[in-house]
Write a protein that holds these residues in place. Structure first.
Motif, short mmCIF file in Angstrom:
data_model
loop_
_atom_site.label_atom_id
_atom_site.label_comp_id
_atom_site.label_asym_id
_atom_site.label_seq_id
_atom_site.Cartn_x
_atom_site.Cartn_y
_atom_site.Cartn_z
N LEU A 11 -66.03 97.72 -11.94
CA LEU A 11 -66.31 97.45 -10.53
C LEU A 11 -67.47 98.31 -10.04
O LEU A 11 -67.89 99.26 -10.72
N ASP A 13 -67.90 100.76 -8.05
CA ASP A 13 -67.75 102.21 -7.94
C ASP A 13 -67.93 102.94 -9.26
O ASP A 13 -68.02 104.17 -9.28
N HIS A 306 -71.84 100.66 -2.70
CA HIS A 306 -71.38 100.20 -1.39
C HIS A 306 -71.89 98.79 -1.11
O HIS A 306 -71.14 97.93 -0.64
N ASN A 309 -69.97 96.36 -3.24
CA ASN A 309 -68.61 96.19 -2.72
C ASN A 309 -68.59 95.29 -1.49
O ASN A 309 -67.69 94.45 -1.33
#
Length: 326
Positions: A11, A13, A306, A309
């Motif tokens: 993902l 992050d 960010h 996401n």
């Protein structure tokens, strides 16, 4: 130079900013100072190893770039240091510099800003290929756009209007639909609040849309397809919902309808002249004000996770861009 590096599938992050060697201008290639890099939904899939194209690890994601030529390979003609260019590369865009094939570059039109230049290739290229080439949308026809507030969705709305079509935009919130109307949508449907089939029926007088543009997949695909007009064209653009729908093929039979696949990346490889012609038409429309990328947010390089996401959570309207030197 600094770059976002994907060391393992995962993902957003899991991505890190790392110091990596500056690229060198190899034969047939150009090194750019990246001024802006567009973020697209496929970036979210690529870093997880879930996209059609899977680069070797480690790699830097990002394929839609605007920048300034820093250096050129010895055999490169047509570009020189200092030129402002648009580049579409397999990956490497979320970095301070990018090594790209010279064949993947276009000069930036006079007066274009870097954010706009980094927002025109993938989303508008995909939607042009879909709407103009694959669907052959005609003046006076009606097109329904699902997920209409996203990057490809807004591009599809604007392209549909440039062709003289009537465009119905469907999205999941009233705020997103306001953006769709600002970019030309004639009718809007909030499918989080309304029954999609009934809303399409009301918007088309029971006829159904001639073209359905679907970059979302999931639960709304089948009710949309059940509403399609006779000889309609259903454009399979992507699956942002994460679910690949299983459309009953008897619907295509009963409506004399076509299910049409859209894979812009492969199109650019197999039909480069047609792809270039499409981009030239888009740049012409941009100059005429018929299309205008909606850039809703800008992020520093360190904030790339960010940005991704936000894209994955479908919080983005239009386009978002990374500024590597911010």
């Amino acid at each position: 130079m600094k770059a976002i590096v994907c060391n393992d599938w995962g993902l957003p992050d899991t991505l890190r900013v790392e110091e990596v060697p500056d690229p060198v201008a190899a034969p047939g290639h150009v090194v750019l100072d990246v001024k802006a890099a567009g973020v697209n939904f496929p970036d979210v899939l690529i870093i997880q190893g879930k996209y059609q194209y899977k680069p070797a690890l480690p790699f830097t994601p990002g394929n839609e770039v605007a920048g300034v030529v820093r250096a050129v390979g010895d055999d490169v003609r047509g570009f020189k240091p200092g030129d402002r260019v648009i580049a579409f590369s397999a990956h490497g865009g979320f970095a301070e510099q990018l090594l790209a094939p010279a064949a993947a570059l276009m000069p930036m039109p006079e007066g274009m800003d870097f954010d706009t230049a980094a927002s025109i290739t993938l989303t508008y290229g995909t939607s042009h290929h879909a709407v103009v080439d694959r669907a052959a949308l005609k003046h006076g026809e009606t097109m329904l756009v699902l997920g209409a507030a996203g990057g490809v969705g807004l591009a599809a709305i604007e392209i549909g209007k440039a062709l003289g079509a009537r465009v119905i935009a469907a999205a999941s919130s009233d705020g997103k639909l306001q953006v769709c109307k600002a970019h030309g949508a004639d009718v809007v449907i909030n499918y989080a609040k309304e029954d999609l089939r009934e809303a399409i029926k009301a918007a088309t007088g029971g006829k159904g849309p001639d073209v359905i543009y679907d970059p979302v997949g999931g639960d709304y695909s089948e009710p949309a397809f059940r509403s399609i007009a006779w000889r309609g064209r259903y454009l399979v653009v992507g699956f942002a919902n994460g679910q690949i729908p299983e459309l009953p093929l008897n619907l295509a039979l009963l409506k004399g309808a076509s299910i049409v696949g859209v894979f812009w990346g492969e199109f650019t490889k197999r039909e480069p002249k047609a792809s270039l012609a499409g981009m030239q038409q888009l740049l012409g429309w941009l100059g005429e004000g018929k299309i205008r990328p909606h850039i809703s947010a800008r992020y520093a390089l360190a904030d790339t996770p960010h940005a991704l996401n936000d894209m994955a959570a479908r919080k983005v309207t239009g386009k978002i861009v990374i500024h590597p030197h911010a």
